[in-house]
Design a protein around this motif. Sequence first.
Motif, PDB file in Angstrom:
ATOM      1  N   TYR A  20       0.828  -1.336   0.294  1.00 10.46           N
ATOM      2  CA  TYR A  20       0.266  -0.464  -0.304  1.00 10.46           C
ATOM      3  C   TYR A  20       1.024   1.397   0.428  1.00 10.46           C
ATOM      4  O   TYR A  20       0.433   2.500  -0.731  1.00 10.46           O
ATOM      5  N   ARG A  21       1.529   1.251   0.626  1.00  3.85           N
ATOM      6  CA  ARG A  21       3.202   2.568   0.815  1.00  3.85           C
ATOM      7  C   ARG A  21       3.805   2.727  -0.211  1.00  3.85           C
ATOM      8  O   ARG A  21       3.663   4.188  -1.130  1.00  3.85           O
ATOM      9  N   ARG A  22       3.934   1.403  -0.597  1.00  3.65           N
ATOM     10  CA  ARG A  22       4.481   1.825  -1.809  1.00  3.65           C
ATOM     11  C   ARG A  22       3.806   1.946  -2.986  1.00  3.65           C
ATOM     12  O   ARG A  22       4.321   3.031  -4.105  1.00  3.65           O
ATOM     13  N   LEU A  23       2.730   1.830  -3.422  1.00  4.13           N
ATOM     14  CA  LEU A  23       1.504   2.307  -4.223  1.00  4.13           C
ATOM     15  C   LEU A  23       0.905   3.513  -4.470  1.00  4.13           C
ATOM     16  O   LEU A  23       0.956   4.031  -5.100  1.00  4.13           O
ATOM     17  N   MET A  24       1.033   3.800  -3.336  1.00  3.65           N
ATOM     18  CA  MET A  24       1.259   5.436  -2.733  1.00  3.65           C
ATOM     19  C   MET A  24       2.332   6.513  -3.509  1.00  3.65           C
ATOM     20  O   MET A  24       1.771   7.176  -3.464  1.00  3.65           O
ATOM     21  N   ARG A  25       3.307   5.380  -3.043  1.00  5.92           N
ATOM     22  CA  ARG A  25       4.716   6.361  -3.319  1.00  5.92           C
ATOM     23  C   ARG A  25       4.608   6.916  -4.437  1.00  5.92           C
ATOM     24  O   ARG A  25       4.713   8.022  -4.999  1.00  5.92           O
ATOM     25  N   TRP A  26       4.105   6.630  -5.989  1.00  7.18           N
ATOM     26  CA  TRP A  26       4.234   6.373  -6.780  1.00  7.18           C
ATOM     27  C   TRP A  26       2.214   7.073  -6.915  1.00  7.18           C
ATOM     28  O   TRP A  26       2.712   8.101  -8.336  1.00  7.18           O
ATOM     29  N   MET A  27       1.437   6.627  -6.879  1.00  6.02           N
ATOM     30  CA  MET A  27       0.526   7.376  -6.944  1.00  6.02           C
ATOM     31  C   MET A  27       0.881   9.016  -6.140  1.00  6.02           C
ATOM     32  O   MET A  27      -0.058  10.089  -6.625  1.00  6.02           O
ATOM     33  N   LEU A  28       1.759   9.360  -5.784  1.00 10.42           N
ATOM     34  CA  LEU A  28       2.471  10.841  -5.227  1.00 10.42           C
ATOM     35  C   LEU A  28       2.802  11.569  -6.138  1.00 10.42           C
ATOM     36  O   LEU A  28       2.775  12.957  -6.951  1.00 10.42           O
ATOM     37  N   LEU A  29       3.624  10.778  -6.760  1.00 11.36           N
ATOM     38  CA  LEU A  29       3.941  10.892  -8.366  1.00 11.36           C
ATOM     39  C   LEU A  29       3.122  11.418  -9.403  1.00 11.36           C
ATOM     40  O   LEU A  29       2.767  12.224  -9.998  1.00 11.36           O
ATOM     41  N   VAL A  30       1.848  10.599  -9.613  1.00  6.57           N
ATOM     42  CA  VAL A  30       0.851  10.782 -10.413  1.00  6.57           C
ATOM     43  C   VAL A  30       0.349  12.230 -10.165  1.00  6.57           C
ATOM     44  O   VAL A  30      -0.082  12.831 -11.271  1.00  6.57           O
ATOM     45  N   ALA A  31      -0.162  12.156  -8.792  1.00  6.35           N
ATOM     46  CA  ALA A  31      -0.688  13.144  -8.450  1.00  6.35           C
ATOM     47  C   ALA A  31       0.258  14.539  -8.934  1.00  6.35           C
ATOM     48  O   ALA A  31      -0.371  15.682  -9.053  1.00  6.35           O
ATOM     49  N   VAL A  32       1.845  14.757  -8.333  1.00  5.06           N
ATOM     50  CA  VAL A  32       2.750  15.279  -8.917  1.00  5.06           C
ATOM     51  C   VAL A  32       1.766  16.622  -9.775  1.00  5.06           C
ATOM     52  O   VAL A  32       1.940  17.267 -11.317  1.00  5.06           O
ATOM     53  N   LEU A  33       2.751  15.063 -11.124  1.00  3.09           N
ATOM     54  CA  LEU A  33       2.312  15.528 -12.477  1.00  3.09           C
ATOM     55  C   LEU A  33       0.790  15.919 -13.084  1.00  3.09           C
ATOM     56  O   LEU A  33       0.844  16.552 -14.191  1.00  3.09           O
ATOM     57  N   ALA A  34      -0.289  15.330 -12.662  1.00  2.00           N
ATOM     58  CA  ALA A  34      -1.257  15.476 -12.455  1.00  2.00           C
ATOM     59  C   ALA A  34      -1.768  17.020 -11.991  1.00  2.00           C
ATOM     60  O   ALA A  34      -1.759  17.598 -12.386  1.00  2.00           O
TER      61      ALA A  34
END
Length: 95
Positions: A20-34
């Motif tokens: 869960y934490r690993r995927l949330m780190r990736w999604m933080l990158l996606v949020a920054v890109l968004a």
Amino acid sequence: MPPKHGLSDPAVAAAAWARYRRLMRWMLLVAVLAVAAALAWLHVEGGLMTVHMVIATVAGVGFTVLLATGLMMAAFLSSGSGHDEDVASNPEDWR
């Protein structure tokens, strides 16, 4: 004592939360890109942006992306780890 299932088992819980934490780190990158894409689009379409508009865009887009992915991943974490079955089952059946 009933056997440990799903998130009640420390090994399963540790692996599930690490994923869960690993995927949330990736999604933080996606949020920054968004957020960057939203700011770029607003700049191209509207020209000058006030600091209030930038802050609102960063907070709105970033929070929305992170909240949506966090909630969806929590649902998948619960389902994938067997926690849903633990809640739905009767503790009397564990004996």
